[in-house]
Scaffold this motif. Structure first.
Motif, PDB file in Angstrom:
ATOM      1  N   LYS A  12     105.445 -30.458  13.626  1.00  0.00           N
ATOM      2  CA  LYS A  12     104.642 -30.042  14.354  1.00  0.00           C
ATOM      3  C   LYS A  12     103.788 -29.641  13.056  1.00  0.00           C
ATOM      4  O   LYS A  12     101.670 -29.492  13.866  1.00  0.00           O
ATOM      5  N   PHE A  13     103.604 -28.919  12.422  1.00  0.00           N
ATOM      6  CA  PHE A  13     102.653 -28.665  11.306  1.00  0.00           C
ATOM      7  C   PHE A  13     101.567 -29.765  11.125  1.00  0.00           C
ATOM      8  O   PHE A  13     100.524 -29.270  10.625  1.00  0.00           O
ATOM      9  N   MET A  14     102.186 -30.714  10.490  1.00  0.00           N
ATOM     10  CA  MET A  14     101.218 -32.109  10.072  1.00  0.00           C
ATOM     11  C   MET A  14     100.119 -32.740  11.052  1.00  0.00           C
ATOM     12  O   MET A  14      98.759 -33.092  11.160  1.00  0.00           O
ATOM     13  N   THR A  15     100.568 -31.870  12.558  1.00  0.00           N
ATOM     14  CA  THR A  15     100.108 -32.923  13.761  1.00  0.00           C
ATOM     15  C   THR A  15      98.991 -32.409  14.551  1.00  0.00           C
ATOM     16  O   THR A  15      98.559 -33.017  14.915  1.00  0.00           O
ATOM     17  N   ALA A  16      99.264 -30.610  14.128  1.00  0.00           N
ATOM     18  CA  ALA A  16      98.143 -29.693  15.112  1.00  0.00           C
ATOM     19  C   ALA A  16      97.530 -29.693  14.764  1.00  0.00           C
ATOM     20  O   ALA A  16      96.318 -29.441  13.525  1.00  0.00           O
ATOM     21  N   ASP A  17      96.402 -29.782  15.332  1.00  0.00           N
ATOM     22  CA  ASP A  17      94.668 -29.430  16.075  1.00  0.00           C
ATOM     23  C   ASP A  17      94.517 -28.317  15.632  1.00  0.00           C
ATOM     24  O   ASP A  17      93.380 -28.068  14.925  1.00  0.00           O
ATOM     25  N   MET A  18      95.610 -26.982  16.743  1.00  0.00           N
ATOM     26  CA  MET A  18      94.828 -25.803  16.304  1.00  0.00           C
ATOM     27  C   MET A  18      96.249 -24.636  15.733  1.00  0.00           C
ATOM     28  O   MET A  18      97.200 -25.203  16.340  1.00  0.00           O
ATOM     29  N   GLY A  19      96.281 -23.824  15.142  1.00  0.00           N
ATOM     30  CA  GLY A  19      96.976 -22.607  15.173  1.00  0.00           C
ATOM     31  C   GLY A  19      96.683 -21.350  15.257  1.00  0.00           C
ATOM     32  O   GLY A  19      95.751 -20.819  15.114  1.00  0.00           O
ATOM     33  N   ILE A  20      97.910 -21.136  15.766  1.00  0.00           N
ATOM     34  CA  ILE A  20      97.743 -19.531  16.754  1.00  0.00           C
ATOM     35  C   ILE A  20      98.673 -18.127  15.683  1.00  0.00           C
ATOM     36  O   ILE A  20      99.947 -18.615  15.725  1.00  0.00           O
ATOM     37  N   THR A  21      97.630 -17.276  15.628  1.00  0.00           N
ATOM     38  CA  THR A  21      98.545 -15.898  15.161  1.00  0.00           C
ATOM     39  C   THR A  21      98.605 -14.795  15.522  1.00  0.00           C
ATOM     40  O   THR A  21      97.199 -15.259  16.420  1.00  0.00           O
ATOM     41  N   GLY A  22      98.806 -14.064  15.693  1.00  0.00           N
ATOM     42  CA  GLY A  22      98.817 -12.609  15.455  1.00  0.00           C
ATOM     43  C   GLY A  22      98.042 -11.855  14.610  1.00  0.00           C
ATOM     44  O   GLY A  22      97.518 -12.671  13.653  1.00  0.00           O
ATOM     45  N   ALA A  23      98.614 -11.040  14.047  1.00  0.00           N
ATOM     46  CA  ALA A  23      98.652  -9.770  13.056  1.00  0.00           C
ATOM     47  C   ALA A  23      99.319  -8.815  13.165  1.00  0.00           C
ATOM     48  O   ALA A  23      99.034  -8.015  14.129  1.00  0.00           O
ATOM     49  N   ASN A  24      99.359  -8.539  12.343  1.00  0.00           N
ATOM     50  CA  ASN A  24     100.544  -6.633  11.362  1.00  0.00           C
ATOM     51  C   ASN A  24      99.212  -5.532  11.890  1.00  0.00           C
ATOM     52  O   ASN A  24      99.470  -4.687  11.893  1.00  0.00           O
ATOM     53  N   ILE A  25      98.473  -6.393  11.077  1.00  0.00           N
ATOM     54  CA  ILE A  25      97.188  -5.127  10.457  1.00  0.00           C
ATOM     55  C   ILE A  25      95.779  -5.847  10.671  1.00  0.00           C
ATOM     56  O   ILE A  25      95.771  -6.831   9.818  1.00  0.00           O
ATOM     57  N   ALA A  26      94.684  -4.969  10.935  1.00  0.00           N
ATOM     58  CA  ALA A  26      92.784  -5.260  11.294  1.00  0.00           C
ATOM     59  C   ALA A  26      92.823  -4.627  10.234  1.00  0.00           C
ATOM     60  O   ALA A  26      92.062  -3.273  10.792  1.00  0.00           O
ATOM     61  N   ILE A  27      92.089  -4.546   9.153  1.00  0.00           N
ATOM     62  CA  ILE A  27      90.973  -3.427   8.103  1.00  0.00           C
ATOM     63  C   ILE A  27      89.598  -3.829   8.635  1.00  0.00           C
ATOM     64  O   ILE A  27      89.133  -4.321   8.438  1.00  0.00           O
ATOM     65  N   ALA A  28      89.026  -2.667   9.300  1.00  0.00           N
ATOM     66  CA  ALA A  28      87.393  -2.363   9.587  1.00  0.00           C
ATOM     67  C   ALA A  28      86.768  -2.557   8.626  1.00  0.00           C
ATOM     68  O   ALA A  28      85.572  -3.234   9.040  1.00  0.00           O
ATOM     69  N   GLU A  29      87.209  -2.091   7.429  1.00  0.00           N
ATOM     70  CA  GLU A  29      86.271  -1.471   6.370  1.00  0.00           C
ATOM     71  C   GLU A  29      85.829  -3.835   6.330  1.00  0.00           C
ATOM     72  O   GLU A  29      84.446  -3.476   5.611  1.00  0.00           O
ATOM     73  N   THR A  30      87.052  -4.332   6.196  1.00  0.00           N
ATOM     74  CA  THR A  30      86.626  -5.327   5.355  1.00  0.00           C
ATOM     75  C   THR A  30      86.555  -6.823   6.149  1.00  0.00           C
ATOM     76  O   THR A  30      86.729  -7.564   5.965  1.00  0.00           O
ATOM     77  N   GLY A  31      87.305  -6.632   7.345  1.00  0.00           N
ATOM     78  CA  GLY A  31      87.243  -7.406   8.398  1.00  0.00           C
ATOM     79  C   GLY A  31      88.540  -8.238   8.129  1.00  0.00           C
ATOM     80  O   GLY A  31      88.304  -9.538   8.124  1.00  0.00           O
ATOM     81  N   THR A  32      89.508  -7.718   7.755  1.00  0.00           N
ATOM     82  CA  THR A  32      90.630  -7.994   6.597  1.00  0.00           C
ATOM     83  C   THR A  32      91.659  -8.298   7.655  1.00  0.00           C
ATOM     84  O   THR A  32      92.350  -7.254   8.376  1.00  0.00           O
ATOM     85  N   LEU A  33      92.466  -9.237   8.210  1.00  0.00           N
ATOM     86  CA  LEU A  33      93.564  -9.573   8.966  1.00  0.00           C
ATOM     87  C   LEU A  33      95.148 -10.039   7.901  1.00  0.00           C
ATOM     88  O   LEU A  33      95.005  -9.904   6.688  1.00  0.00           O
ATOM     89  N   VAL A  34      96.325  -8.762   7.589  1.00  0.00           N
ATOM     90  CA  VAL A  34      97.045  -8.700   7.049  1.00  0.00           C
ATOM     91  C   VAL A  34      98.140  -9.563   7.970  1.00  0.00           C
ATOM     92  O   VAL A  34      98.660  -8.919   9.490  1.00  0.00           O
ATOM     93  N   VAL A  35      98.415 -10.509   7.705  1.00  0.00           N
ATOM     94  CA  VAL A  35      99.867 -11.648   8.857  1.00  0.00           C
ATOM     95  C   VAL A  35     101.238 -11.331   7.162  1.00  0.00           C
ATOM     96  O   VAL A  35     100.681 -11.764   6.436  1.00  0.00           O
TER      97      VAL A  35
END
Length: 711
Positions: free
Chosen positions: A185-208
């Protein structure tokens, strides 16, 4: 409907077995994993950073959007779940996406994203092992961290066999099986969707954070990565992530840290050299309203570790398919009310037994029981009360009528009463005596007995607040307290105008009745002057010290009434603490003879709301008793006030577990400091015919005191 779901869960031995085994192991392992760390300090840091998020939400949203956009991400912010789904579907259509892989994401569960993608003709594959199993089974997660915890390996084998191909119920083989099929499934997927545990406003970073590596593959292999993130995941600075990362895995899965912690803040190259698209969808769905609510804003401190579920005595019996919707357990009840609407939480609100076990383990220090009470208040106010409920509380609101009915009931109970117990009730009431015997109402209430107690006069005085159970079911507990205080040179006063502390109404959200009870009691207790206002019921003590004030403020009573409640609060003390103090001062003495073993059950309100734990143990041991601690001494006995009447089937199973833990100690005496716990445990002991005494600590102390005096 909820009763049917409960019964279905109770007949599922695999469910309760899996949840109980995990809960038992979790408590022990969690204690070890936090050794050497200052959990309270970490909690304070999380509270500080996440409450800052709630107070500066708009600012942090704008800062994150700018920072992430500068990093090359495309950021979409919306209030509306429909717009989240539409954005993703339109993006997929624009890029001719045929298949999607997803890592675990409660945010996408909240908006039912999979259903909408499939309806749009897009194949969706969950890649977290538990989520994939649930997807194949056509179920929803039963736990926010462990979505398939309710399934056995045989269940999983059956699901794989029916939906994919035959596989034996061997765990290692099934893991390899899943890896092989998901890799395709990973090898043939056209899109990947995740959530995030943390989103850092200062740097625009997602932590997963993940343990299986599936999120990294979801982000790395498809040409398009979409992250769906609720705004409550925002923190201001990268330093704010550290206490969350130090507590998240420890509290969720008792690991030092998850196997994979990914920081995502820029577009990366695809394997063919092209630039990957990074889309971040920040969505609100009433979270900004939540942040502005002075009480409920503390839910922003939730890091989604689900530790509250892992220690909940109700959750481990019925699981998340009953106790929850998308979000499960106590915290799930609160999140449901805000993301799906108050009425969506109606049935599950009542499942919280108010034991407070969740509060002590929550990294965000969220007072889940208190917030659930607030939901009950809102619901009662919004929907009003039915005729039956109004009739009941109109009685409780009338002290004289209430007491007259109890006295009348003591006469009417005679056909059902035997040796102080009611062991069987007829017709629809029979369920109430299936798991425990009920106490008979006393022939003579404490308030009537008190008039005949001869006390030595003293300058030191204490008012005794009896509460309903001591007054009308266990008057001997009140007599014991009077005897002990008299021995210490304190004269006891009993204001006859006192009434119910309001707990039944309060815990049902009927605040006008609770406040009226509070007002009546405040006036009664201040009608006489004394050094102490003493209660031998922790629920009543909490009412005296905290709830009366809150009730009166909540119902907009005048300032002078609230000040009187504050005066009551300053004088209020639980009997377990006062007696221990007097023993240490040498005012109450015991001869340490005839050493007997006992075990102790901690009442929920005593240990968690009043932080009283060692005092009753010390008092009992000072009288010559030898303590043998039971397993889970501080876990609820299942009483929960009216909970045992509303959900006797759940209450009974919690009680059965408590009785098993008592029996394993081998003792013949159980002590506790709550008349409600005495009622529950003593009733269970009687129902099972066990040779075990269950007594309020005051009863035991006065017995040993009396025997000493006789000598």
């Amino acid at each position: 409907m909820i009763k049917e779901e409960i019964q279905k869960a109770l007949t599922n031995a695999n469910l309760s077995g899996a949840l109980t085994r995990f809960s038992e192991a979790y408590v022990i392992s969690r204690k070890k994993i936090y050794e050497g760390l200052d959990f309270e300090a970490l909690r304070e840091q999380i509270v500080s950073s996440k409450s800052y998020t709630a107070d500066h939400l708009d600012e942090l949203v704008n800062q994150f959007i700018k920072s992430a956009t500068d990093n090359g991400a495309k950021v979409f912010f919306t209030q509306n779940p429909d717009e989240v789904r539409n954005y993703i579907i339109e993006l997929a259509k624009k890029n001719n996406v045929k298949s999607v892989v997803k890592s675990k994401s409660m945010a996408t569960e909240e908006i039912h994203l999979n259903k909408y993608l499939q309806e749009a003709g897009i194949e969706v594959n969950e890649t977290d092992l538990g989520e994939w199993i649930i997807q194949l089974a056509g179920q929803r997660p039963s736990h926010m961290v462990l979505p398939a915890i309710h399934l056995t390996r045989h269940d999983v084998s059956d699901i794989f066999t029916k939906k994919v191909e035959p596989i034996e119920p061997d765990i290692s083989r099934m893991v390899k099986f899943a890896r092989k099929h998901l890799r395709r499934k990973f090898m043939t997927a056209d899109m990947g969707i995740t959530g995030a545990n943390i989103a850092i406003a200062e740097t625009g970073t997602l932590v997963v954070c993940t343990n299986e590596g599936n999120a990294r593959l979801t982000m790395a292999l498809p040409k398009i990565h979409v992250a769906v993130v609720g705004v409550e995941k925002l923190v201001a600075k990268i330093e704010d992530t550290f206490p969350i990362l130090r507590t998240l895995a420890r509290s969720a899965t008792v690991q030092i840290i998850t196997s994979y912690v990914s920081f995502v803040n820029a577009q990366t190259e695809h394997t063919d050299g092209s630039k990957k698209e990074l889309h971040i969808i920040l969505f609100d769905n009433n979270r900004s309203k939540l942040a502005k609510d002075p009480l409920f804003k503390q839910t922003f401190q939730c890091i989604r570790c689900a530790s509250c579920l892992n220690v909940c005595p109700v959750f481990r019996i019925i699981g998340g398919h009953v106790f929850g919707r998308v979000y499960t357990g106590g915290i799930g009840t609160i999140l449901t009310a805000w993301t799906e609407g108050l009425k969506a939480s109606k049935d599950i609100q009542g499942l919280c037994i108010q034991c407070g076990n969740c509060v002590k383990v929550c990294p965000g220090k969220i007072n889940i029981p208190d917030l659930i009470l607030e939901l009950r208040k809102k619901l009662a106010k919004e929907e009003g009360l039915n005729f039956k409920t109004k009739a009941i509380y109109s009685v409780v609101n009338n002290r004289k009528l209430f007491h007259t009915i109890l006295r009348t009931a003591s006469k009417l109970q005679k056909p059902f009463e035997k040796q102080g117990f009611i062991r069987h009730l007829p017709f629809f009431l029979s369920e109430l005596t299936e798991q425990r015997s009920l106490p008979a109402i006393a022939d003579v209430a404490f308030r009537d007995r008190f008039k005949n107690i001869k006390q030595p006069k003293s300058d030191r005085k204490a008012l005794f607040y009896a509460g309903c159970l001591i007054d009308f079911a266990y008057p001997e507990i009140g007599e014991a307290l009077v005897k002990l205080l008299n021995t210490a040179g304190i004269e006891v006063l009993f204001p006859e105008e006192q009434t119910c502390c309001g707990a039944p109404a309060r815990y049902s959200g009927v605040m006008d009745v609770a406040a009226n009870n509070s007002k009546q009691n405040v006036e009664a207790l201040l009608s006489l002057n004394a050094e102490y206002i003493v209660s031998a019921c922790p629920t009543c003590t909490v009412a005296l010290k905290k709830q009366f004030i809150k009730d009166l403020i909540d119902q907009d009573y005048k300032e002078d009434v609230i000040k009187k409640a504050q005066e009551v609060s300053t004088k209020a003390i639980d009997a377990s603490a006062l007696i221990n103090k007097l023993i240490k001062e040498g005012k109450i003495n015991f001869k340490k003879s005839n050493e007997q073993t006992f075990t102790y059950h901690d009442p929920c309100h005593l240990i968690r709301s009043l932080n009283i734990y060692m005092e009753p143990r010390e008092s009992l041991q000072s009288s010559g008793l030898k303590l043998i601690e039971m397993f889970e001494s501080d876990t609820c006995c299942g009483m929960g006030g009216s909970y045992s009447l509303k959900f006797p089937e759940i209450s009974g199973i919690i009680l059965k577990r408590k009785l098993e833990n008592i029996k394993k100690t081998g003792v013949k005496l159980v002590c506790t400091d709550c008349p409600g716990c005495v009622m529950q445990i003593r009733g269970g002991v009687d129902k099972e015919g066990l040779d075990i005494q269950v007594k309020h600590s005051l009863d035991i102390l006065v017995e040993r005191l009396q025997s000493n005096n006789e000598k």
